[in-house]
Design a protein around this motif. Structure first.
Motif, PDB file in Angstrom:
ATOM      1  N   ALA A  33       0.721  -1.244   0.117  1.00  0.00           N
ATOM      2  CA  ALA A  33      -0.111   0.060   0.013  1.00  0.00           C
ATOM      3  C   ALA A  33       0.864   1.183   0.095  1.00  0.00           C
ATOM      4  CB  ALA A  33      -0.885  -0.001   1.241  1.00  0.00           C
ATOM      5  N   VAL A  38      -1.139   2.558  -4.104  1.00  0.00           N
ATOM      6  CA  VAL A  38      -2.005   3.682  -3.861  1.00  0.00           C
ATOM      7  C   VAL A  38      -2.434   4.147  -5.155  1.00  0.00           C
ATOM      8  CG1 VAL A  38      -1.415   4.163  -1.662  1.00  0.00           C
ATOM      9  CG2 VAL A  38      -0.742   5.522  -3.197  1.00  0.00           C
ATOM     10  N   GLN A  68       2.882   9.107  -2.209  1.00  0.00           N
ATOM     11  CA  GLN A  68       1.461   8.143  -1.536  1.00  0.00           C
ATOM     12  C   GLN A  68       0.185   9.097  -1.349  1.00  0.00           C
ATOM     13  OE1 GLN A  68       3.079   5.224   1.435  1.00  0.00           O
ATOM     14  NE2 GLN A  68       4.918   5.012   0.192  1.00  0.00           N
ATOM     15  N   LYS A  80      -1.718   1.954   6.847  1.00  0.00           N
ATOM     16  CA  LYS A  80      -1.676   2.218   5.292  1.00  0.00           C
ATOM     17  C   LYS A  80      -3.034   1.375   4.802  1.00  0.00           C
ATOM     18  CE  LYS A  80       2.890   3.360   4.142  1.00  0.00           C
ATOM     19  NZ  LYS A  80       4.042   3.021   3.287  1.00  0.00           N
ATOM     20  N   ALA A  84      -6.155   3.271   3.329  1.00  0.00           N
ATOM     21  CA  ALA A  84      -6.598   3.298   1.960  1.00  0.00           C
ATOM     22  C   ALA A  84      -8.012   2.195   1.519  1.00  0.00           C
ATOM     23  CB  ALA A  84      -5.335   2.065   1.386  1.00  0.00           C
TER      24      ALA A  84
END
Length: 359
Positions: A33, A38, A68, A80, A84
């Motif tokens: 991620a 991303v 990111q 993360k 996400a």
């Protein structure tokens, strides 16, 4: 199905209602991620991929925010994958997002991959890329590869319909490649390569276009030049479940790694030898009283320099070549050999043990 949301792609003859249903039924796992992950995630979510998994055990740091771009400054310190997932569901609440707050390893890879149709490699770690490749070989899953080094990116599709694998293109597992933390990266670079990866996923699900199976796309961000190189499948690099278990389970049960901190606690032990398998011209130079340097490519021919009963703590620049060295040592009856995880980068971070000299 929410046709209004997807109207602009449904009206494409290559997609249509049938194609949109294929997207809705698809299950895609994104490994990582970070910058690539991303960039891939929003486009798969927005396109209507029905179920998306994201696996990463990392937390957001302020240095991540430059590339990111789905993470906010207020999210520093948070998981993360959790952040996400929240972003993707806000973008498209009609899909399913599974967040796995753990590191991909040989214990969870096979079971996890079996739950998805396509795997996306959004990592910057060579060990993990080989693990993804091998787990995809066992589970017969295709994976979309992406990699960025400074201003150059690479994209390919491996193991698609029994096509070439990652090992067919990169057979040498002992290579070391700097990641973005060491080499630097522009945020736009991972964005471009991530979107190339998302494009390959969508083409694969829809059954349209020419996939990058057996082809490596290399894109240069500075001059906008791109090249495609073709490569073929090598039978010797296929892997089955038994080979997977032999490679990973045996390595794990043998415990071939030791942390830098634990290794340095043994620095004064008379029966412990620190073996540096880097080349002579590599920095930082590390001098340890009970240390010896034998480059990996000369190790097998110079085993006579080592005492068979000694505990050998092996290190290289980042921990990749040292694991290969441990395999060589154990195959030659040096039973007490271990790789120092993280190599000199990890050793140099431990201020409490500055009893070695770095130049």
């Amino acid at each position: 199905m929410e046709t209004a949301r997807y109207n602009r792609q449904i009206i494409l003859p290559e997609v249509g209602i049938d194609g949109q249903q294929k997207l809705q039924q698809a299950k895609v796992l994104i490994v990582g991620a970070g910058g690539l992950g991303v960039a891939v995630l929003p486009y798969l979510a927005a396109a209507g991929i029905g179920e998306i998994g994201i696996i990463d055990d990392d937390r957001i740091e302020v240095t991540n925010l430059q590339r990111q771009v789905i993470y906010k400054s207020s999210s520093v310190g948070k998981s993360k994958v959790s952040e996400a997932k929240a972003m993707a569901l806000e973008l498209n609440p009609s899909i399913k997002i599974n967040a796995f707050t753990e590191k991909l390893d040989s214990k969870n890879a096979i079971l996890l991959f079996e739950q998805y149709d396509i795997i996306v490699d959004a990592t910057d770690n060579l060990d993990t890329k080989y693990l993804i490749n091998d787990a995809c070989g066992v589970t017969n899953r295709p994976f979309v590869y992406g990699s960025v080094y400074k201003f150059e990116g690479q994209v390919s599709v491996f193991n698609y319909e029994n096509g070439p694998t990652y090992r067919c293109l990169f057979p040498d597992e002992s290579n070391e490649v700097k990641n973005c933390n060491d080499a630097g990266v522009m945020g736009i670079s991972v964005g471009i390569i991530g979107m190339f990866q998302a494009n390959e996923v969508l083409k694969m699900v829809l059954g349209i276009g020419d996939l990058l199976s057996g082809k490596l796309l290399v894109y240069n961000m500075l001059n906008n030049e791109q090249q495609k190189f073709e490569f073929s499948k090598k039978v010797m690099h296929t892997i089955d479940l038994l080979a997977f278990e032999n490679k990973y389970s045996s390595v794990e049960t043998a415990t071939i790694e030791i942390s830098a901190a634990l290794a340095l606690e043994q620095i004064h032990h008379p029966e412990v030898i620190f073996l540096d398998v880097r080349n002579a011209d590599e920095y930082p130079k590390i001098t340890i009283k009970n240390g010896i340097q034998i480059p990996l490519d000369r190790l097998e021919s110079e085993l006579h320099q080592l005492e068979a009963n000694a505990t050998l703590l092996v290190f290289c620049q980042s921990g990749i070549r040292s694991k290969k060295a441990v395999e060589i040592l154990r195959n030659n009856n040096f039973a007490n050999a271990k790789s120092i995880a993280g190599g000199t980068k990890a050793l140099d971070k431990i201020d409490a043990y500055k009893v070695f000299e770095t130049l």
